[in-house]
Design a protein around this motif. Structure first.
Motif, PDB file in Angstrom:
ATOM      1  N   ASN A   1      16.004  13.035   1.201  1.00 17.79           N
ATOM      2  CA  ASN A   1      15.519  12.552  -0.099  1.00 17.79           C
ATOM      3  C   ASN A   1      14.021  12.711  -0.328  1.00 17.79           C
ATOM      4  N   GLY A   2      13.274  12.933   0.744  1.00 16.92           N
ATOM      5  CA  GLY A   2      11.825  13.050   0.574  1.00 16.92           C
ATOM      6  C   GLY A   2      11.303  14.472   0.712  1.00 16.92           C
ATOM      7  N   TYR A   3      12.071  15.338   1.384  1.00  9.93           N
ATOM      8  CA  TYR A   3      11.551  16.676   1.697  1.00  9.93           C
ATOM      9  C   TYR A   3      12.529  17.803   1.371  1.00  9.93           C
ATOM     10  N   GLY A   4      13.639  17.460   0.733  1.00  7.02           N
ATOM     11  CA  GLY A   4      14.603  18.480   0.327  1.00  7.02           C
ATOM     12  C   GLY A   4      15.350  19.143   1.469  1.00  7.02           C
ATOM     13  N   TRP A   5      15.470  18.434   2.598  1.00  4.71           N
ATOM     14  CA  TRP A   5      16.322  18.976   3.668  1.00  4.71           C
ATOM     15  C   TRP A   5      17.724  19.176   3.083  1.00  4.71           C
ATOM     16  N   PRO A   6      18.365  20.345   3.290  1.00  4.91           N
ATOM     17  CA  PRO A   6      19.652  20.575   2.641  1.00  4.91           C
ATOM     18  C   PRO A   6      20.705  19.556   3.079  1.00  4.91           C
ATOM     19  N   VAL A   7      21.279  18.888   2.108  1.00  6.43           N
ATOM     20  CA  VAL A   7      22.220  17.800   2.405  1.00  6.43           C
ATOM     21  C   VAL A   7      23.419  18.343   3.190  1.00  6.43           C
TER      22      VAL A   7
ATOM     23  N   GLN B   1       4.870  18.232  12.835  1.00  8.48           N
ATOM     24  CA  GLN B   1       5.364  19.117  13.899  1.00  8.48           C
ATOM     25  C   GLN B   1       5.649  20.508  13.350  1.00  8.48           C
ATOM     26  N   ARG B   2       6.329  20.517  12.222  1.00  4.97           N
ATOM     27  CA  ARG B   2       6.703  21.800  11.624  1.00  4.97           C
ATOM     28  C   ARG B   2       5.453  22.556  11.149  1.00  4.97           C
ATOM     29  N   GLN B   3       4.534  21.832  10.542  1.00  7.13           N
ATOM     30  CA  GLN B   3       3.329  22.468  10.004  1.00  7.13           C
ATOM     31  C   GLN B   3       2.520  23.104  11.137  1.00  7.13           C
ATOM     32  N   ARG B   4       2.412  22.371  12.235  1.00  9.78           N
ATOM     33  CA  ARG B   4       1.642  22.886  13.370  1.00  9.78           C
ATOM     34  C   ARG B   4       2.241  24.194  13.880  1.00  9.78           C
TER      35      ARG B   4
ATOM     36  N   PHE C   1       4.210   7.604   9.462  1.00 11.27           N
ATOM     37  CA  PHE C   1       5.523   6.957   9.387  1.00 11.27           C
ATOM     38  C   PHE C   1       6.604   7.940   9.871  1.00 11.27           C
ATOM     39  N   VAL C   2       7.774   7.965   9.230  1.00 10.78           N
ATOM     40  CA  VAL C   2       8.815   8.864   9.752  1.00 10.78           C
ATOM     41  C   VAL C   2       8.654  10.288   9.205  1.00 10.78           C
ATOM     42  N   GLY C   3       8.581  10.390   7.880  1.00  9.64           N
ATOM     43  CA  GLY C   3       8.634  11.705   7.250  1.00  9.64           C
ATOM     44  C   GLY C   3       7.442  12.579   7.596  1.00  9.64           C
ATOM     45  N   ASN C   4       6.234  12.127   7.301  1.00  6.44           N
ATOM     46  CA  ASN C   4       5.050  12.955   7.527  1.00  6.44           C
ATOM     47  C   ASN C   4       4.769  13.181   9.009  1.00  6.44           C
TER      48      ASN C   4
ATOM     49  N   THR D   1       0.847  -1.190   0.000  1.00  7.79           N
ATOM     50  CA  THR D   1       0.000   0.000   0.000  1.00  7.79           C
ATOM     51  C   THR D   1       0.884   1.242   0.000  1.00  7.79           C
ATOM     52  N   ASN D   2       0.425   2.254  -0.741  1.00  8.51           N
ATOM     53  CA  ASN D   2       1.147   3.534  -0.785  1.00  8.51           C
ATOM     54  C   ASN D   2       0.543   4.534   0.199  1.00  8.51           C
ATOM     55  N   THR D   3      -0.202   4.019   1.168  1.00  4.77           N
ATOM     56  CA  THR D   3      -0.849   4.951   2.105  1.00  4.77           C
ATOM     57  C   THR D   3       0.163   5.914   2.756  1.00  4.77           C
ATOM     58  N   SER D   4      -0.293   7.145   3.014  1.00  9.94           N
ATOM     59  CA  SER D   4       0.577   8.136   3.652  1.00  9.94           C
ATOM     60  C   SER D   4       0.494   8.047   5.169  1.00  9.94           C
ATOM     61  N   TYR D   5      -0.679   7.669   5.683  1.00  9.67           N
ATOM     62  CA  TYR D   5      -0.907   7.751   7.130  1.00  9.67           C
ATOM     63  C   TYR D   5      -1.545   6.496   7.734  1.00  9.67           C
ATOM     64  N   LEU D   6      -2.262   5.707   6.927  1.00 10.75           N
ATOM     65  CA  LEU D   6      -3.106   4.658   7.517  1.00 10.75           C
ATOM     66  C   LEU D   6      -2.278   3.492   8.050  1.00 10.75           C
ATOM     67  N   ASN D   7      -2.931   2.728   8.941  1.00 10.88           N
ATOM     68  CA  ASN D   7      -2.253   1.653   9.642  1.00 10.88           C
ATOM     69  C   ASN D   7      -2.087   0.420   8.738  1.00 10.88           C
TER      70      ASN D   7
END
Ligand code: 3HC
Ligand code: NAI
Length: 692
Positions: free
Chosen positions: A635-641, A492-495, A484-487, A413-419
């Motif tokens: 690799n997923g959010y463009g955090w500066p390497v 936290q940041r979005q809030r 998962f890890v990324g979202n 599954t490509n789910t972003s949030y579901l269990n």
């Protein structure tokens, strides 16, 4: 044959001395290799029977560079420059015989040989920039003397690996020999050098190409301007450029000194430390402690994708690009047609840019089978679901798949949030179920979060990790948790971003601070790009958030030219007075006392909770190691390497400082800032995340 040391041999074949290096995995220039090389060349030079010397490597590659794992440690053995001097000053011609990749210090060794021969599959490059460095062993002074200033600038700032044929055309290689016959070919070349009495060609003495660029500072000015966006935030490209300028403007030995100075400057800075960390972190992420390398994997010869929307199309392209046939299934004919149309259009656009032939486009499209029937997935080895993000729909799809898919097929599954465990539980084969979380655009973004369910079989994990490589992704294994890890960390940041604009900042302040930090864009620019109305329901809207109010005002983001920002026809963003008013009204209604908020506070409020959440993820075992979290963010959010990922960055700031600020924020703003137990413990014990 004489062994010089554990990694170097010298054999004499008639009048040719052959120095062979064998230091797996990539013949990197460790202390032992440098010792062996120096001693082998000294022996060959001293041997009266030897008239010319060939340098060749065993294993999969020629020398792939300095040994990065030695950086930052005290140096032992001879320096690389010492080895190079021995080779370059050899009174007998030296021929470097290249296969695999001659990279960094490896190419710099080849550049002090008098001639270079290679097999057609070989490549050469100076990739130091990718680890925040510059070629520190004369590469920046010798390369432009052979290939000219423009090509040298391109090579050192991109780190590109130049294929043998192009390297031959540039003069970087002197001759290509038959694939698989490098040793014989190089010895034959050496005999020609002797027979024709060719000179001891030293690259350092070639001045024509650097002189041609002297007094033309515009070459460098234009190059800097053309690449400003690409180099933003990075220190290494600029130092590389300065070195090429030095090659043009200074005598060779002075240029070498300048190269050294600029190299040391980078080597002692935090950017290179971060980029070297990322190099090893990426390779480490592929290693799963309880899934050894020899775990059997399942052959993936045919893939099924369910849903031809934003994600399903991009996911399919990854497999088509790798030559793996895909059957894509939709429930609506028009969505199927549109999805397949988008895939074709993407390929056609790539072809227009010359990066794909029309023939390739047709070949890839020929591997795609559109369908309206799940039953058509019966012969697939892997089926990836990318339908709407609703548990009921996912369960329905997996329930059906269970009756259709062949035994042993992997159901993903490509789910972003579901269990993922809940999804797996509605099949009779939860051991075959896994999450494969691609990032949008799925054909472009390198990250693949591989979500291991409670019952996922080890061979399924091993197959997914291997598959990520096949399709050119970086796979990171994560556990089941919301986002998962990324979202989960992104939330936290979005809030905090949303809270900050009510407390006193404006969206463009928050975006500017995060952009200047090195992220590709801030959260509000990102919302505008994605569309403010994603998930917004006009029937249920109640002006409960700034975003809802903006949607009610028909400010939907870039797509209709207005969101948090106003956009002109070229999509340039401008702060909006209307949005400012909405925010001020909104804060007033909620009786929030607005105040001046510093850039420092914006950064700390947005990023420290992410580091803290990362610590919670580690503590819960949802990521194997802190460096895996960093790989997700890069690799997923463009955090500066060059900032190494949030966990590396948190340590650079100081975990004690992060903790202290979290506590201050907790006192002021509540438990959104509650420090994780792990963070508390590490600070108390004076440890870092790697000790977690
Ligand atoms: N130093 C130390 N270890 C290295 C290394 C290096 N330069 N290059 C690769 N390795 C290690 C990797 O960490 C990996 O170890 P592991 O198996 O324990 O994880 C192993 O070699 C195999 O590497 P890859 O998994 O990357 O193998 P690939 O076959 O996919 O790629 C490669 C091979 C193209 C050579 C790639 O490893 C690479 O790009 N290496 C780095 C090259 C580089 O940056 N060279 C410049 C170094 S800096 C320098 O030379 C400074 C000089 O100017 C003074
Ligand atoms: P989308 O809405 O663009 O596409 C979903 C497609 O699935 C639609 O075309 C729909 O017709 C089809 N569909 C729905 N039910 C179906 C069924 N039973 N059988 C066959 N087809 C069906 O959605 P998107 O954005 O592609 O998201 C898909 C999944 O990927 C979601 O779970 C989402 O959370 C996840 N995801 C989305 C990302 C994004 O940035 N859009 C990023 C990562 C994951």
């Amino acid at each position: 044959m004489a062994a010089i040391n554990a990694v170097t041999d010298l054999t004499v074949e008639g009048d040719i001395g052959v120095v062979t290096l064998n230091s797996p995995p990539v013949n990197a220039l460790s202390a032992q290799v440098r010792e062996g090389l120096k001693a082998a060349f000294e022996a060959a030079i001293a041997d009266p029977a030897v008239q010319a010397i060939v340098l060749i490597c065993d294993g999969k590659t020629f020398i792939a560079g300095a040994d990065i794992s030695e950086f930052g440690k005290a140096m032992t053995g001879p320096s690389l420059q010492d080895v190079q001097n021995t080779i370059e000053n050899s009174p007998k011609p030296v021929i470097a015989a290249i296969h695999g990749t001659a990279l960094g210090g490896g190419l710099e060794v080849a550049l002090v040989a008098h001639y270079r021969v290679a097999v057609p599959s070989a490549k050469a490059g100076l990739p130091e920039v990718n680890i925040g460095l510059l070629p520190g062993a004369g590469g920046t002074q010798r390369l432009p003397r052979i290939v000219g200033v423009e090509k040298a600038l391109e090579m050192v700032t991109s780190g590109q690996h130049v294929p043998a044929k192009a390297a031959l055309a540039m003069g970087l290689f002197d001759s290509l020999v038959e694939e698989g016959a490098l040793r014989d070919g190089a010895i034959a070349f050496a005999r020609v050098v002797l027979a024709e009495d060719k000179p001891l060609a030293k690259v350092r003495d070639l001045n024509a190409k650097v002189e041609a660029a002297r007094g033309k500072p515009e070459i460098f000015a234009e190059f800097r301007a053309a690449n400003a966006k690409k180099f933003r935030g990075f220190l290494a490209p600029e130092n590389n450029i300065k070195c090429i300028e030095a090659a043009v403007n200074l005598p060779f030995d002075e240029g070498l000194k300048e190269e050294r100075r600029l190299f040391v400057e980078l080597m002692s800075g935090s950017q290179s430390a971060a980029q070297r960390y990322v190099f090893f972190a990426e390779r480490q992420a592929a290693k799963i402690p309880d899934v050894p390398d020899d775990t059997p994997t399942l052959p993936i010869k045919k893939v099924g994708v369910i849903g031809a929307g934003t994600m399903g199309g991009g996911i399919s392209m990854n497999f088509l690009n790798a030559g793996i046939p895909v059957t894509i299934v939709e429930m609506k004919q028009e969505n199927l047609d549109r999805g397949v149309g988008v895939i074709r259009k993407n390929y056609e656009n790539t072809a227009k840019k010359g990066r794909l032939t029309q023939d390739d486009v047709e070949k890839r499209m020929g591997l795609l089978t559109p369908s309206m029937h799940l039953e058509d997935l019966a012969d697939c080895d892997l089926i990836i679901e990318a339908v709407f993000e609703l548990m009921e729909i996912k369960k329905d799809v997996f329930g059906k798949l269970d009756t259709i898919a062949k035994p042993g097929a992997i159901l993903a599954t490509n789910t972003s949030y579901l269990n993922v465990d809940e999804i797996a539980a509605c099949t009779q084969r939860p051991e075959n179920v896994i999450g494969l979380h691609f990032f949008s655009p799925a054909n472009v973004m390198r990250l693949l979060e591989i979500v291991r369910g409670e019952k996922t079989d080890k061979s399924v994990v091993a197959t997914a990790m291997k598959l990520s490589k096949t399709i050119g992704k970086v796979g990171v294994l994560v556990g089941v948790c919301f986002g998962f890890v990324g979202n989960r960390m992104l939330a936290q940041r979005q809030r905090e971003a949303q809270k900050l604009i009510l407390e006193g900042a404006m969206p463009w302040d928050v975006d500017r601070v995060l952009y200047d930090f090195g992220l590709p864009m801030g959260p509000f620019a990102m919302s505008d790009l994605a569309g403010l109305d994603i998930g917004w329901d006009p029937a249920k809207t109640s002006s409960s958030t700034v975003r809802e109010v903006l949607c009610e005002m028909d400010r939907r983001g870039q797509k209709n030219g207005r969101g948090f920002y106003d956009y002109d026809e070229k999509r340039n963003a401008k702060p909006s007075a209307d949005v400012e008013k909405v925010i001020l009204d909104f804060a007033e209604q909620r009786q929030i006392q607005r105040r001046e908020i510093s850039d420092e506070e914006i950064l700390e409020r947005c990023l420290y909770p992410m580091v803290n959440e990362g610590a919670k993820i580690l503590e819960e075992g949802k990521a194997i190691r802190a460096s895996d979290i960093d790989i997700v963010w890069i690799n997923g959010y463009g955090w500066p390497v060059y900032r190494g990922g949030p966990m590396f960055w948190g340590e650079l700031v100081g975990l004690d400082k992060v903790l202290a600020r979290m506590k201050e924020f907790q006192a002021l703003h509540g438990d959104d800032f509650k420090p994780s137990a792990l963070l508390e413990r590490l600070v108390a014990e004076g440890k870092g995340f790697k000790d977690a």
